[in-house]
Design a protein around this motif. Sequence first.
Motif, PDB file in Angstrom:
ATOM      1  N   GLU A 231      -1.806  68.708   3.057  1.00  0.00           N
ATOM      2  CA  GLU A 231      -2.085  70.140   2.948  1.00  0.00           C
ATOM      3  C   GLU A 231      -1.839  70.882   4.257  1.00  0.00           C
ATOM      4  O   GLU A 231      -1.525  72.074   4.244  1.00  0.00           O
ATOM      5  CB  GLU A 231      -3.546  70.366   2.525  1.00  0.00           C
ATOM      6  N   VAL A 232      -1.984  70.175   5.374  1.00  0.00           N
ATOM      7  CA  VAL A 232      -1.983  70.870   6.668  1.00  0.00           C
ATOM      8  C   VAL A 232      -0.932  70.385   7.647  1.00  0.00           C
ATOM      9  O   VAL A 232      -0.714  71.039   8.682  1.00  0.00           O
ATOM     10  CB  VAL A 232      -3.378  70.761   7.336  1.00  0.00           C
ATOM     11  N   ALA A 233      -0.263  69.269   7.359  1.00  0.00           N
ATOM     12  CA  ALA A 233       0.570  68.660   8.404  1.00  0.00           C
ATOM     13  C   ALA A 233       1.921  68.190   7.888  1.00  0.00           C
ATOM     14  O   ALA A 233       2.039  67.656   6.780  1.00  0.00           O
ATOM     15  CB  ALA A 233      -0.177  67.474   9.030  1.00  0.00           C
ATOM     16  N   TRP A 234       2.942  68.372   8.744  1.00  0.00           N
ATOM     17  CA  TRP A 234       4.228  67.722   8.572  1.00  0.00           C
ATOM     18  C   TRP A 234       4.206  66.427   9.388  1.00  0.00           C
ATOM     19  O   TRP A 234       3.996  66.468  10.602  1.00  0.00           O
ATOM     20  CB  TRP A 234       5.368  68.617   9.063  1.00  0.00           C
ATOM     21  N   HIS A 235       4.397  65.299   8.694  1.00  0.00           N
ATOM     22  CA  HIS A 235       4.341  64.008   9.365  1.00  0.00           C
ATOM     23  C   HIS A 235       5.483  63.134   8.848  1.00  0.00           C
ATOM     24  O   HIS A 235       6.329  63.581   8.049  1.00  0.00           O
ATOM     25  CB  HIS A 235       2.975  63.343   9.158  1.00  0.00           C
ATOM     26  N   TYR A 236       5.523  61.895   9.284  1.00  0.00           N
ATOM     27  CA  TYR A 236       6.657  61.005   9.014  1.00  0.00           C
ATOM     28  C   TYR A 236       6.999  60.891   7.520  1.00  0.00           C
ATOM     29  O   TYR A 236       8.165  60.851   7.151  1.00  0.00           O
ATOM     30  CB  TYR A 236       6.354  59.621   9.582  1.00  0.00           C
ATOM     31  N   THR A 242      12.413  66.024  10.233  1.00  0.00           N
ATOM     32  CA  THR A 242      12.762  67.223  10.983  1.00  0.00           C
ATOM     33  C   THR A 242      11.507  68.056  11.214  1.00  0.00           C
ATOM     34  O   THR A 242      10.486  67.857  10.539  1.00  0.00           O
ATOM     35  CB  THR A 242      13.807  68.063  10.232  1.00  0.00           C
ATOM     36  N   THR A 243      11.570  68.982  12.153  1.00  0.00           N
ATOM     37  CA  THR A 243      10.499  69.966  12.297  1.00  0.00           C
ATOM     38  C   THR A 243      10.624  71.014  11.197  1.00  0.00           C
ATOM     39  O   THR A 243      11.645  71.100  10.506  1.00  0.00           O
ATOM     40  CB  THR A 243      10.557  70.657  13.668  1.00  0.00           C
ATOM     41  N   MET A 259      -2.006  72.558  13.765  1.00  0.00           N
ATOM     42  CA  MET A 259      -2.676  71.786  14.801  1.00  0.00           C
ATOM     43  C   MET A 259      -2.669  70.297  14.470  1.00  0.00           C
ATOM     44  O   MET A 259      -2.886  69.458  15.351  1.00  0.00           O
ATOM     45  CB  MET A 259      -4.096  72.296  15.057  1.00  0.00           C
ATOM     46  N   SER A 260      -2.423  69.989  13.228  1.00  0.00           N
ATOM     47  CA  SER A 260      -2.070  68.623  12.832  1.00  0.00           C
ATOM     48  C   SER A 260      -0.612  68.637  12.400  1.00  0.00           C
ATOM     49  O   SER A 260      -0.198  69.459  11.577  1.00  0.00           O
ATOM     50  CB  SER A 260      -2.944  68.135  11.667  1.00  0.00           C
ATOM     51  N   GLY A 261       0.194  67.752  12.983  1.00  0.00           N
ATOM     52  CA  GLY A 261       1.574  67.601  12.555  1.00  0.00           C
ATOM     53  C   GLY A 261       2.549  68.625  13.105  1.00  0.00           C
ATOM     54  O   GLY A 261       2.222  69.464  13.932  1.00  0.00           O
ATOM     55  N   ASN A 262       3.776  68.516  12.645  1.00  0.00           N
ATOM     56  CA  ASN A 262       4.957  69.297  13.064  1.00  0.00           C
ATOM     57  C   ASN A 262       5.437  68.821  14.431  1.00  0.00           C
ATOM     58  O   ASN A 262       6.455  68.143  14.520  1.00  0.00           O
ATOM     59  CB  ASN A 262       4.711  70.795  13.023  1.00  0.00           C
ATOM     60  N   TRP A 298       6.201  65.407  13.428  1.00  0.00           N
ATOM     61  CA  TRP A 298       7.038  65.109  12.266  1.00  0.00           C
ATOM     62  C   TRP A 298       7.494  63.651  12.241  1.00  0.00           C
ATOM     63  O   TRP A 298       7.780  63.101  11.173  1.00  0.00           O
ATOM     64  CB  TRP A 298       8.264  66.026  12.257  1.00  0.00           C
ATOM     65  N   TYR A 299       7.574  63.005  13.377  1.00  0.00           N
ATOM     66  CA  TYR A 299       8.100  61.648  13.490  1.00  0.00           C
ATOM     67  C   TYR A 299       6.990  60.603  13.483  1.00  0.00           C
ATOM     68  O   TYR A 299       7.258  59.406  13.508  1.00  0.00           O
ATOM     69  CB  TYR A 299       8.909  61.535  14.785  1.00  0.00           C
ATOM     70  N   ASP A 300       5.736  61.034  13.380  1.00  0.00           N
ATOM     71  CA  ASP A 300       4.605  60.126  13.565  1.00  0.00           C
ATOM     72  C   ASP A 300       3.844  59.891  12.266  1.00  0.00           C
ATOM     73  O   ASP A 300       3.894  60.689  11.328  1.00  0.00           O
ATOM     74  CB  ASP A 300       3.647  60.712  14.610  1.00  0.00           C
ATOM     75  N   LYS A 301       3.101  58.799  12.239  1.00  0.00           N
ATOM     76  CA  LYS A 301       2.242  58.506  11.101  1.00  0.00           C
ATOM     77  C   LYS A 301       1.193  59.599  10.953  1.00  0.00           C
ATOM     78  O   LYS A 301       0.800  60.241  11.925  1.00  0.00           O
ATOM     79  CB  LYS A 301       1.557  57.163  11.304  1.00  0.00           C
ATOM     80  N   ALA A 302       0.711  59.771   9.734  1.00  0.00           N
ATOM     81  CA  ALA A 302      -0.253  60.825   9.456  1.00  0.00           C
ATOM     82  C   ALA A 302      -1.488  60.715  10.327  1.00  0.00           C
ATOM     83  O   ALA A 302      -2.056  61.730  10.755  1.00  0.00           O
ATOM     84  CB  ALA A 302      -0.642  60.790   7.982  1.00  0.00           C
ATOM     85  N   GLU A 303      -1.918  59.495  10.648  1.00  0.00           N
ATOM     86  CA  GLU A 303      -3.155  59.304  11.402  1.00  0.00           C
ATOM     87  C   GLU A 303      -3.110  59.961  12.783  1.00  0.00           C
ATOM     88  O   GLU A 303      -4.142  60.274  13.377  1.00  0.00           O
ATOM     89  CB  GLU A 303      -3.460  57.824  11.567  1.00  0.00           C
TER      90      GLU A 303
END
Length: 330
Positions: A231-236, A242-243, A259-262, A298-303
């Motif tokens: 809902e809040v983050a772009w992650h791997y 991509t961003t 503030m989470s992700g991207n 964007w390139y990282d695990k959700a955690e």
Amino acid sequence: MKKIFTIIAIAALLITAGVSCDKTIHVANVVFPRTVFTVDIGRTFTIPVLVFPPDAADKSLTWKSNNPNVATVDQDGKVTAIAAGWASITATSVDGNRQAICHITVIDLPEIEMVFVEGGTFMMGCTGENCNPIDEFPIHQVTLSNYHISKYLVTQKLWEAVMEYNFSYFKGANLPVEQVSWDDAQNFINQLNMLTGKNYSLPTEAQWEFAARGGNESEGYEYSGSNNVDEVAWHYENSGYTTHPVGMKKPNELGIYDMSGNVFEWCNDRYGLYTDEAQTNPQGSDEGYSRICRGGGWYDKAEYGRVSKRGASGPQMRYSSLGFRLVLSE
């Protein structure tokens, strides 16, 4: 004859010593310590000027702008930036008719939307957000004063307006700027502050975490604004490698996006281990080389988007998953 000769000799001596019967000390020069200024529309500032010699009898100046549609100047040397464009400002000495000229470039910066964060006290570190890294402990009490934090990550549009170059890997005006080191971010902020007359900075790690948690409106989410990372983050797993334009996901409790992700976000602090001592407006470790980065990308695990998750990198490092946002402290 002897008296006349003595008077002539004394007069010659006075002239040789540089003493003049004229009590007026005329202006020899007018100088601007800086002759080039770049400012944002609406900025008002006073141009510094030096008049020589320091003991001149009349140091008063008249001021003129050659393009008052772009920048005006009053008779105290206070310049007001009116519209984007170019103007020259001339200061002329009343006594001596000496001149100094400086050049003003007025630019139209993109709006920087800031969110007010009311100060408060919170528990910093891992407070149950599915965490285990040792550097998120011990949990400790932190009290912060009021501040403002940018609603969005710094975009490439804003970066280019200030810096006139863009090394981001993924190009787009509303994409977050990336491939910027901590040192690059400091250079940007210094230039932005000169343009605007404000005092922007990177957030401290404590300011970042408090805002990511939702400040005094916090609902205790694992990620910034939700327990559902998508809902809040772009992650791997959902970024498409991509961003993405800022503000596309759900904001957190304070109305702050991404503030989470991207992209990860630089903080001002040096990396250091926590202590269990209560702190007020902490500035991070006094020692160490690496600087804090937070929020995941964007390139990282959700955690990595968890609100208490910590990261760090050398201040000269640049990555396509690392950007920043701004703070204005009260």
